[in-house]
Write a protein that holds these residues in place. Structure first.
Motif, PDB file in Angstrom:
ATOM      1  N   MET B   1       0.850  -1.203   0.000  1.00  0.00           N
ATOM      2  CA  MET B   1       0.000   0.000   0.000  1.00  0.00           C
ATOM      3  C   MET B   1       0.878   1.242   0.000  1.00  0.00           C
ATOM      4  SD  MET B   1      -3.092   1.269   0.015  1.00  0.00           S
ATOM      5  CE  MET B   1      -4.432   0.328   0.733  1.00  0.00           C
ATOM      6  N   SER B   2       0.490   2.204  -0.798  1.00  0.00           N
ATOM      7  CA  SER B   2       1.265   3.443  -0.895  1.00  0.00           C
ATOM      8  C   SER B   2       1.223   4.216   0.419  1.00  0.00           C
ATOM      9  CB  SER B   2       0.673   4.309  -2.002  1.00  0.00           C
ATOM     10  OG  SER B   2       1.344   5.536  -2.071  1.00  0.00           O
ATOM     11  N   THR B   3       2.301   4.923   0.697  1.00  0.00           N
ATOM     12  CA  THR B   3       2.322   5.784   1.884  1.00  0.00           C
ATOM     13  C   THR B   3       2.166   7.247   1.510  1.00  0.00           C
ATOM     14  OG1 THR B   3       4.726   5.857   1.771  1.00  0.00           O
ATOM     15  CG2 THR B   3       3.743   4.198   3.236  1.00  0.00           C
ATOM     16  N   THR B   4       2.031   7.519   0.226  1.00  0.00           N
ATOM     17  CA  THR B   4       1.814   8.897  -0.213  1.00  0.00           C
ATOM     18  C   THR B   4       0.392   9.030  -0.758  1.00  0.00           C
ATOM     19  OG1 THR B   4       2.697   8.351  -2.392  1.00  0.00           O
ATOM     20  CG2 THR B   4       4.236   9.273  -0.775  1.00  0.00           C
ATOM     21  N   PRO B   5      -0.234  10.188  -0.544  1.00  0.00           N
ATOM     22  CA  PRO B   5      -1.615  10.358  -1.020  1.00  0.00           C
ATOM     23  C   PRO B   5      -1.705  10.180  -2.539  1.00  0.00           C
ATOM     24  CG  PRO B   5      -0.985  12.122   0.463  1.00  0.00           C
ATOM     25  CD  PRO B   5       0.270  11.361   0.151  1.00  0.00           C
ATOM     26  N   ARG B   6      -2.751   9.525  -2.953  1.00  0.00           N
ATOM     27  CA  ARG B   6      -2.921   9.256  -4.380  1.00  0.00           C
ATOM     28  C   ARG B   6      -3.839  10.255  -5.051  1.00  0.00           C
ATOM     29  NH1 ARG B   6      -3.565   2.797  -3.320  1.00  0.00           N
ATOM     30  NH2 ARG B   6      -1.406   2.227  -3.694  1.00  0.00           N
ATOM     31  N   PRO B  16      -4.227  16.265   2.146  1.00  0.00           N
ATOM     32  CA  PRO B  16      -5.161  15.219   1.733  1.00  0.00           C
ATOM     33  C   PRO B  16      -5.405  14.204   2.843  1.00  0.00           C
ATOM     34  CG  PRO B  16      -3.067  15.027   0.546  1.00  0.00           C
ATOM     35  CD  PRO B  16      -2.978  16.245   1.397  1.00  0.00           C
ATOM     36  N   ASP B  17      -6.644  14.020   3.182  1.00  0.00           N
ATOM     37  CA  ASP B  17      -7.066  12.941   4.068  1.00  0.00           C
ATOM     38  C   ASP B  17      -8.437  12.512   3.581  1.00  0.00           C
ATOM     39  OD1 ASP B  17      -8.938  14.802   5.035  1.00  0.00           O
ATOM     40  OD2 ASP B  17      -7.657  15.381   6.720  1.00  0.00           O
ATOM     41  N   ALA B  23     -14.080  15.544  -0.445  1.00  0.00           N
ATOM     42  CA  ALA B  23     -14.664  16.853  -0.757  1.00  0.00           C
ATOM     43  C   ALA B  23     -14.667  17.140  -2.260  1.00  0.00           C
ATOM     44  CB  ALA B  23     -13.939  17.954   0.006  1.00  0.00           C
ATOM     45  N   HIS B  24     -13.986  16.316  -3.048  1.00  0.00           N
ATOM     46  CA  HIS B  24     -14.134  16.422  -4.508  1.00  0.00           C
ATOM     47  C   HIS B  24     -15.576  16.115  -4.915  1.00  0.00           C
ATOM     48  CE1 HIS B  24      -9.998  17.020  -5.879  1.00  0.00           C
ATOM     49  NE2 HIS B  24      -9.600  16.151  -4.974  1.00  0.00           N
ATOM     50  N   ASP B  62      -7.053  -3.467   7.814  1.00  0.00           N
ATOM     51  CA  ASP B  62      -5.832  -2.728   8.121  1.00  0.00           C
ATOM     52  C   ASP B  62      -5.990  -1.242   7.771  1.00  0.00           C
ATOM     53  OD1 ASP B  62      -3.295  -2.342   9.054  1.00  0.00           O
ATOM     54  OD2 ASP B  62      -2.299  -2.950   7.196  1.00  0.00           O
ATOM     55  N   CYS B  63      -7.101  -0.696   8.225  1.00  0.00           N
ATOM     56  CA  CYS B  63      -7.396   0.710   7.956  1.00  0.00           C
ATOM     57  C   CYS B  63      -6.968   1.548   9.163  1.00  0.00           C
ATOM     58  CB  CYS B  63      -8.891   0.895   7.697  1.00  0.00           C
ATOM     59  SG  CYS B  63      -9.380   2.628   7.560  1.00  0.00           S
ATOM     60  N   GLY B  64      -5.937   2.343   8.982  1.00  0.00           N
ATOM     61  CA  GLY B  64      -5.423   3.154  10.086  1.00  0.00           C
ATOM     62  C   GLY B  64      -6.262   4.369  10.386  1.00  0.00           C
ATOM     63  N   TYR B  65      -7.197   4.656   9.478  1.00  0.00           N
ATOM     64  CA  TYR B  65      -7.998   5.877   9.666  1.00  0.00           C
ATOM     65  C   TYR B  65      -8.957   5.703  10.825  1.00  0.00           C
ATOM     66  CZ  TYR B  65     -10.647  10.035   8.446  1.00  0.00           C
ATOM     67  OH  TYR B  65     -11.238  11.276   8.471  1.00  0.00           O
TER      68      TYR B  65
END
Lengths: 141, 65
Positions: B1-6, B16-17, B23-24, B62-65
């Protein structure tokens, strides 16, 4: 369809319908692409009712039943466009293991749809996946 | 999984969160809040039980949010 199994919770049915209407009519994602993704998610989850259903918005937009029949062959069938393939690859990975989705997969979809519609597509996947699972569990088939 | 916002934030000056990217799609974000709020504010399950289910789902995915 999940409407029947959620009948005991009419307030949820109403809010779910509002949200789905926003997905289909206001997200900026082409209805054909949404229907392809919804059907693929339903097939992977063995959601027989969802697989047999067609979304009226997609049908009205000219959704082709031949394309639905060819959906299992989307990686190679010439009826599927590069955007279709990008969206379907992401949809499959979303259902099976969302951590397996790559930067390149998201970037490809962003290039094809733009940021707003990409967000809309991901929200759509969350709804298709979640409600398809819930409906399957509640129905028992 | 990427660690940078996509995807970028749709809110100027905010990183970005989940919320700023959603919000788009402000209409869908609003509709989601209503639906999610209804899950929490209605029904016969108590809040601790709902929270256990939410946390279990987050850990499974595995959702850290």
């Amino acid at each position: 369809m999940t409407t029947d199994v959620l009948a005991a919770r009419p307030e949820l049915v109403e809010h779910r319908a509002t949200m789905l209407d926003g997905i289909w009519r206001g997200s900026g994602v082409p209805p054909r692409l949404l229907e392809l993704a919804r059907l693929r998610v339903a097939a992977l989850l063995h959601d027989e009712v969802g697989s047999a259903t067609r979304t009226p918005v997609a049908v009205a937009a000219g959704f082709d039943e031949d394309v639905a029949d060819a959906l299992p062959s989307w990686p190679t069938d010439p009826r599927f466009t590069p955007t279709d393939r990008a969206a379907l690859a992401l949809a499959e990975q979303f259902v099976m293991d969302c951590h397996g989705i790559t930067d390149a997969q998201v970037a490809e979809l962003r290039d094809a749809l733009g940021d707003q519609a990409t967000v809309g597509f991901l929200i759509a996947l969350a709804l298709f996946d979640g409600f398809s699972r819930a409906a399957t569990v509640l129905r028992g088939f | 999984m990427s660690t940078t916002p996509r995807l970028p934030s749709a809110i100027e000056g905010r990183p970005p969160d989940l919320r700023s990217v959603m919000a788009h799609q402000p209409g869908l974000q609003r509709d989601f809040s209503v639906l999610y709020g209804t899950f929490w504010s209605h029904g016969v399950l108590d809040h601790p039980t709902k929270e256990v289910a939410r946390l279990r789902n987050a850990r499974t995915t595995d959702c850290g949010y």
